[in-house]
Design a protein around this motif. Structure first.
Motif, PDB file in Angstrom:
ATOM      1  N   LEU A   1     -77.983  34.109  49.067  1.00  0.00           N
ATOM      2  CA  LEU A   1     -78.493  33.408  50.245  1.00  0.00           C
ATOM      3  C   LEU A   1     -79.208  34.367  51.190  1.00  0.00           C
ATOM      4  O   LEU A   1     -80.292  34.066  51.708  1.00  0.00           O
ATOM      5  CB  LEU A   1     -77.346  32.695  50.964  1.00  0.00           C
ATOM      6  CG  LEU A   1     -76.676  31.547  50.184  1.00  0.00           C
ATOM      7  CD1 LEU A   1     -75.461  31.025  50.938  1.00  0.00           C
ATOM      8  CD2 LEU A   1     -77.666  30.420  49.930  1.00  0.00           C
ATOM      9  N   ASN A   2     -78.616  35.537  51.413  1.00  0.00           N
ATOM     10  CA  ASN A   2     -79.243  36.526  52.309  1.00  0.00           C
ATOM     11  C   ASN A   2     -80.597  36.985  51.775  1.00  0.00           C
ATOM     12  O   ASN A   2     -81.543  37.198  52.537  1.00  0.00           O
ATOM     13  CB  ASN A   2     -78.318  37.732  52.501  1.00  0.00           C
ATOM     14  CG  ASN A   2     -77.093  37.410  53.323  1.00  0.00           C
ATOM     15  OD1 ASN A   2     -77.073  36.430  54.056  1.00  0.00           O
ATOM     16  ND2 ASN A   2     -76.058  38.217  53.210  1.00  0.00           N
ATOM     17  N   LYS A   3     -80.677  37.113  50.458  1.00  0.00           N
ATOM     18  CA  LYS A   3     -81.925  37.549  49.823  1.00  0.00           C
ATOM     19  C   LYS A   3     -83.063  36.581  50.140  1.00  0.00           C
ATOM     20  O   LYS A   3     -84.229  36.977  50.250  1.00  0.00           O
ATOM     21  CB  LYS A   3     -81.712  37.645  48.312  1.00  0.00           C
ATOM     22  CG  LYS A   3     -82.948  38.049  47.519  1.00  0.00           C
ATOM     23  CD  LYS A   3     -82.650  38.068  46.028  1.00  0.00           C
ATOM     24  CE  LYS A   3     -83.892  38.378  45.213  1.00  0.00           C
ATOM     25  NZ  LYS A   3     -83.605  38.355  43.752  1.00  0.00           N
ATOM     26  N   HIS A   4     -82.726  35.312  50.328  1.00  0.00           N
ATOM     27  CA  HIS A   4     -83.733  34.304  50.620  1.00  0.00           C
ATOM     28  C   HIS A   4     -83.784  33.948  52.103  1.00  0.00           C
ATOM     29  O   HIS A   4     -84.240  32.861  52.486  1.00  0.00           O
ATOM     30  CB  HIS A   4     -83.479  33.047  49.772  1.00  0.00           C
ATOM     31  CG  HIS A   4     -83.690  33.264  48.306  1.00  0.00           C
ATOM     32  ND1 HIS A   4     -82.677  33.668  47.459  1.00  0.00           N
ATOM     33  CD2 HIS A   4     -84.819  33.188  47.528  1.00  0.00           C
ATOM     34  CE1 HIS A   4     -83.150  33.808  46.232  1.00  0.00           C
ATOM     35  NE2 HIS A   4     -84.445  33.524  46.242  1.00  0.00           N
ATOM     36  N   GLY A   5     -83.318  34.872  52.929  1.00  0.00           N
ATOM     37  CA  GLY A   5     -83.436  34.713  54.375  1.00  0.00           C
ATOM     38  C   GLY A   5     -82.508  33.688  54.977  1.00  0.00           C
ATOM     39  O   GLY A   5     -82.773  33.172  56.074  1.00  0.00           O
ATOM     40  N   ILE A   6     -81.411  33.395  54.293  1.00  0.00           N
ATOM     41  CA  ILE A   6     -80.458  32.386  54.775  1.00  0.00           C
ATOM     42  C   ILE A   6     -79.202  33.091  55.264  1.00  0.00           C
ATOM     43  O   ILE A   6     -78.614  33.907  54.551  1.00  0.00           O
ATOM     44  CB  ILE A   6     -80.121  31.388  53.653  1.00  0.00           C
ATOM     45  CG1 ILE A   6     -81.399  30.649  53.226  1.00  0.00           C
ATOM     46  CG2 ILE A   6     -79.056  30.401  54.104  1.00  0.00           C
ATOM     47  CD1 ILE A   6     -81.242  29.877  51.943  1.00  0.00           C
TER      48      ILE A   6
ATOM     49  N   GLY B   1     -69.191  35.093  42.169  1.00  0.00           N
ATOM     50  CA  GLY B   1     -68.167  35.255  43.187  1.00  0.00           C
ATOM     51  C   GLY B   1     -68.730  35.011  44.574  1.00  0.00           C
ATOM     52  O   GLY B   1     -69.924  34.764  44.759  1.00  0.00           O
ATOM     53  N   PHE B   2     -67.851  35.109  45.548  1.00  0.00           N
ATOM     54  CA  PHE B   2     -68.236  34.899  46.951  1.00  0.00           C
ATOM     55  C   PHE B   2     -69.383  35.824  47.354  1.00  0.00           C
ATOM     56  O   PHE B   2     -70.379  35.406  47.935  1.00  0.00           O
ATOM     57  CB  PHE B   2     -67.016  35.133  47.850  1.00  0.00           C
ATOM     58  CG  PHE B   2     -67.317  35.113  49.320  1.00  0.00           C
ATOM     59  CD1 PHE B   2     -67.307  33.931  50.033  1.00  0.00           C
ATOM     60  CD2 PHE B   2     -67.613  36.305  50.002  1.00  0.00           C
ATOM     61  CE1 PHE B   2     -67.589  33.921  51.397  1.00  0.00           C
ATOM     62  CE2 PHE B   2     -67.899  36.297  51.349  1.00  0.00           C
ATOM     63  CZ  PHE B   2     -67.885  35.099  52.047  1.00  0.00           C
ATOM     64  N   ASN B   3     -69.242  37.111  47.016  1.00  0.00           N
ATOM     65  CA  ASN B   3     -70.275  38.078  47.401  1.00  0.00           C
ATOM     66  C   ASN B   3     -71.607  37.811  46.702  1.00  0.00           C
ATOM     67  O   ASN B   3     -72.675  38.031  47.287  1.00  0.00           O
ATOM     68  CB  ASN B   3     -69.804  39.508  47.099  1.00  0.00           C
ATOM     69  CG  ASN B   3     -68.739  39.972  48.066  1.00  0.00           C
ATOM     70  OD1 ASN B   3     -68.708  39.541  49.213  1.00  0.00           O
ATOM     71  ND2 ASN B   3     -67.850  40.844  47.615  1.00  0.00           N
ATOM     72  N   ASP B   4     -71.529  37.321  45.466  1.00  0.00           N
ATOM     73  CA  ASP B   4     -72.768  36.983  44.749  1.00  0.00           C
ATOM     74  C   ASP B   4     -73.539  35.895  45.488  1.00  0.00           C
ATOM     75  O   ASP B   4     -74.757  35.986  45.667  1.00  0.00           O
ATOM     76  CB  ASP B   4     -72.446  36.504  43.324  1.00  0.00           C
ATOM     77  CG  ASP B   4     -71.782  37.582  42.486  1.00  0.00           C
ATOM     78  OD1 ASP B   4     -72.192  38.745  42.603  1.00  0.00           O
ATOM     79  OD2 ASP B   4     -70.857  37.252  41.731  1.00  0.00           O
ATOM     80  N   LEU B   5     -72.813  34.861  45.911  1.00  0.00           N
ATOM     81  CA  LEU B   5     -73.465  33.753  46.613  1.00  0.00           C
ATOM     82  C   LEU B   5     -74.008  34.200  47.963  1.00  0.00           C
ATOM     83  O   LEU B   5     -75.129  33.851  48.353  1.00  0.00           O
ATOM     84  CB  LEU B   5     -72.479  32.591  46.784  1.00  0.00           C
ATOM     85  CG  LEU B   5     -73.001  31.361  47.535  1.00  0.00           C
ATOM     86  CD1 LEU B   5     -74.273  30.823  46.902  1.00  0.00           C
ATOM     87  CD2 LEU B   5     -71.928  30.275  47.592  1.00  0.00           C
TER      88      LEU B   5
ATOM     89  N   LYS C   1     -83.145  24.759  57.392  1.00  0.00           N
ATOM     90  CA  LYS C   1     -83.896  25.808  56.710  1.00  0.00           C
ATOM     91  C   LYS C   1     -83.268  26.109  55.344  1.00  0.00           C
ATOM     92  O   LYS C   1     -83.974  26.255  54.330  1.00  0.00           O
ATOM     93  CB  LYS C   1     -83.906  27.076  57.578  1.00  0.00           C
ATOM     94  CG  LYS C   1     -84.530  28.297  56.914  1.00  0.00           C
ATOM     95  CD  LYS C   1     -84.358  29.515  57.816  1.00  0.00           C
ATOM     96  CE  LYS C   1     -84.806  30.790  57.114  1.00  0.00           C
ATOM     97  NZ  LYS C   1     -84.561  31.999  57.953  1.00  0.00           N
ATOM     98  N   ALA C   2     -81.954  26.169  55.297  1.00  0.00           N
ATOM     99  CA  ALA C   2     -81.253  26.457  54.043  1.00  0.00           C
ATOM    100  C   ALA C   2     -81.440  25.326  53.037  1.00  0.00           C
ATOM    101  O   ALA C   2     -81.676  25.572  51.850  1.00  0.00           O
ATOM    102  CB  ALA C   2     -79.767  26.673  54.322  1.00  0.00           C
ATOM    103  N   MET C   3     -81.335  24.100  53.521  1.00  0.00           N
ATOM    104  CA  MET C   3     -81.495  22.961  52.613  1.00  0.00           C
ATOM    105  C   MET C   3     -82.885  22.955  51.977  1.00  0.00           C
ATOM    106  O   MET C   3     -83.039  22.743  50.783  1.00  0.00           O
ATOM    107  CB  MET C   3     -81.247  21.654  53.365  1.00  0.00           C
ATOM    108  CG  MET C   3     -79.810  21.475  53.814  1.00  0.00           C
ATOM    109  SD  MET C   3     -79.497  19.848  54.508  1.00  0.00           S
ATOM    110  CE  MET C   3     -79.550  18.825  53.036  1.00  0.00           C
ATOM    111  N   LYS C   4     -83.890  23.221  52.794  1.00  0.00           N
ATOM    112  CA  LYS C   4     -85.270  23.213  52.314  1.00  0.00           C
ATOM    113  C   LYS C   4     -85.504  24.341  51.312  1.00  0.00           C
ATOM    114  O   LYS C   4     -86.193  24.168  50.293  1.00  0.00           O
ATOM    115  CB  LYS C   4     -86.228  23.341  53.507  1.00  0.00           C
ATOM    116  CG  LYS C   4     -87.695  23.236  53.133  1.00  0.00           C
ATOM    117  CD  LYS C   4     -88.573  23.299  54.375  1.00  0.00           C
ATOM    118  CE  LYS C   4     -90.051  23.201  53.999  1.00  0.00           C
ATOM    119  NZ  LYS C   4     -90.926  23.261  55.205  1.00  0.00           N
TER     120      LYS C   4
END
Length: 610
Positions: free
Chosen positions: A82-87, A74-78, A113-116
């Motif tokens: 992303l937040n978990k990986h500093g995005i 779901g939206f919150n999962d994504l 940064k996110a793409m990388k």
């Protein structure tokens, strides 16, 4: 509860008049479009990407597409992933069935940064891929291009189906078009309107019944009995309560300012359609049935004023111009507040000061005096990153700082940003029902969540030991405190903050054995953290949920009733009573009240599902 970002519980406010153009409207005003060819040209003067300019921020220019996402996220999962990986994404639009998402960022650095970080990363056995994504196409320019191509390639392609060669395609009069847009049930007898709304709520309850059965097997025997009794519903649906007034009932309206559908410039009224439908045409509210005569008088006076000024209307297509919106609030004691929204662009401060002075003079001494405005505010709207207006400071121009209203024999003051139900007589019906269902006594403590100016809690305060209100809008909290004092109440307190942040702390501090929660949230419903806190608080036995959009609140209802799990702790609730109250005649919207009570298990045992 939000008129689009304004009235938090007013779905009828979600009219073509209230669309806001700012960065977030890119999400609202532009439809997903396949990647453009180079020939279309993002920077081309006539291209469908013309809204992207170097001096105007839109996260669309920092947009990526993440592909090969895991199933069933779901939206919150994504977002958590992303937040978990500093995005830190600006916006996310998830297409879970197709297993991809569009994600935008505030700048190129964040995007790169996110793409990388994400490209090639594994998540739940899926290897993610990331690529740059084209911005969305502006719907007006896109529609215009399609029409030009249709006209150039196939003469008569725009002609309505069934129209013969040489015949004119007759459009309905503008007053009919705008009535259909903002009050679609205007020509339906009121009794029939009520039947349709009641049928809609019945469908919601039938769906809730199925969802409870899917998410809490222990309730299946109870559900079986309920469905037999109540036409496949989990609880009785009592007769819909009509609005005491069906015409001119709105005490708050938002009017957009634009080019009239009749070609008249600087027209104040409602949009015929949404921007994402390719329309910006504005029609006067003079013949609409739900707008009060007081508000119409203000609109007419204000329109007359802006037509004497050199400032153009703001264009959501080019982001140029100044006049944007007019909000009018009225009360039954004949007080009227007008809030003018203006984009200053690069005007010098002295010129804006003079404009405010001219507004003041016009409405207090000039021709606008007939508008009978008792409170006038001026709001500056720029190119912002939020589509709402509740966070914008209001500059007081003249008159009183508030308007006042009487409801159920009590007095209330209302600030520009404060929530107050838009149909006062029907709100009295709504709040009286809530008070009856709450079954309160002098030992009761009431938690009024998303309390606005404190109307519900204050109306119940004399029956109970204590009322605790929670509200996000600081202005509304100040109004609520003043309203409690004005009505001589000393057993009421209000807390400002997000319900998901404040409610768990407040709830845990309440030691009373007789606690009832009343929630009246925005259209999207309560944050899941609030529902989880309610479930954990076993001393909270009764909950009254006032939903302006019961379909949107369905997840809240399900979480209140679902079986205990690692995520959801505490004995579940179940719905025992429901009713629709019509606060929005001439539209398909209504308020739905649901009474939930904590399940009392005798010999049953509650199993934990992981």
């Amino acid at each position: 509860m939000t008129d689009v970002a304004l009235d938090k519980t007013d779905p009828a406010g979600s009219l073509p008049s209230t669309e806001k153009e700012s960065d977030d409207i890119i999400e609202e005003k532009i439809q997903e479009n396949p990647p453009a060819t180079d020939a279309e040209g993002e920077g081309a003067a006539g291209g469908v990407y013309r809204y992207i300019k170097g001096d105007l921020f839109t996260s669309e220019i920092f947009k990526v597409e993440i592909q090969n996402l895991p199933k069933y996220i779901g939206f919150n999962d994504l977002k958590k992933f992303l937040n978990k990986h500093g995005i830190n994404p600006h916006k996310i639009k998830l297409f879970s069935r197709q297993m991809f998402a569009f994600v935008t960022f505030k700048n190129q650095e964040e995007r790169d940064k996110a793409m990388k970080a994400v490209h090639g990363m594994q998540w739940k056995s899926k290897v993610l891929s990331v690529r740059l994504a084209k911005p969305k196409a502006d719907p007006i320019l896109k529609k215009r291009r399609q029409e030009e191509e249709a006209e150039g390639g196939q003469p008569g392609a725009k002609r309505a189906a069934g129209t013969q060669e040489g015949e004119e395609d007759e459009e309905e009069p503008l007053n009919i078009q705008i009535a259909n847009a903002v009050t679609p049930l205007w020509n339906v007898p009121y009794e029939e309107q009520l039947k349709r709304k009641e049928k809609e709520v019945e469908g919601v309850l039938q769906k809730l019944t199925r969802e409870i059965g899917n998410n809490n097997k222990a309730m299946l025997p109870w559900l079986f009995v309920q469905k037999e009794k109540y036409n496949k519903m989990c609880c009785p649906l009592e007769a819909i309560q009509p609005s005491p007034v069906q015409m001119e009932y709105r005490n708050k309206c938002e009017f957009v300012i634009g080019v009239g559908a009749d070609g008249e410039d600087k027209t104040v009224g409602f949009r015929l359609g949404k921007y994402k439908g390719g329309s910006c045409a504005v029609v006067s509210p003079s013949e609409t049935t739900h707008v009060s005569s007081e508000a119409k008088r203000v609109v007419q006076g204000f329109q007359q004023f802006i037509r004497t000024t050199p400032y153009a209307v703001y264009s959501p297509e080019t982001y140029e111009g100044h006049w944007r919106q007019l909000t009018v609030r009225t009360s039954r004691i004949k007080q009227t507040m007008a809030i003018v929204f203006f984009n200053p662009q690069k005007l010098p401060e002295e010129e804006i000061g003079q404009l405010k002075q001219n507004l003041r003079q016009y409405f207090t001494e000039g021709e606008g005096k007939e508008s009978a405005i008792t409170s006038l505010y001026f709001v500056r709207m720029g190119q912002r990153t939020s589509a709402g207006t509740d966070d914008l400071p209001c500059e007081h121009v003249t008159g009183e700082e508030w308007i006042h209203e009487e409801l159920l024999g009590l007095k209330f003051r209302i600030s520009p940003h404060s929530f107050f139900q838009t149909n006062t007589p029907a709100a009295e019906v709504l709040y009286s029902t809530v008070g009856e269902w709450a079954q309160l006594d002098q030992d009761s403590t009431v938690l009024d969540v998303c309390c606005g100016t404190g109307t519900i809690g204050i109306s119940l305060a004399k029956r109970v030991k204590k009322v605790i209100g929670i509200e996000l809008c600081q202005e509304a909290v100040e109004d609520a405190k003043a309203n409690a004092k004005a009505n001589g109440l000393t057993n009421v307190e209000f807390h400002c903050g997000k319900a998901e942040d404040v409610f768990p702390t407040v709830l845990n501090a309440v030691m009373s054995p007789n606690v009832t929660a009343i929630v009246d949230p925005p259209r999207a419903g309560l944050h899941s953290k609030v529902i989880l806190a309610i479930r954990r608080a076993e001393h909270l036995k009764r909950l009254i949920y006032v939903a302006c959009n019961a379909k949107a609140a369905m997840n809240n209802f399900i979480d209140l009733c679902r079986a205990v799990s690692n995520r959801v702790r505490g004995t579940p609730f179940r719905p025992v009573r429901a009713m629709a109250v019509d606060l929005f005649p001439q539209t398909m919207h209504c308020e739905t009240i649901l009474l939930f009570e904590r399940v009392e298990y005798s010999s049953e045992t509650q199993t934990t599902e992981t």
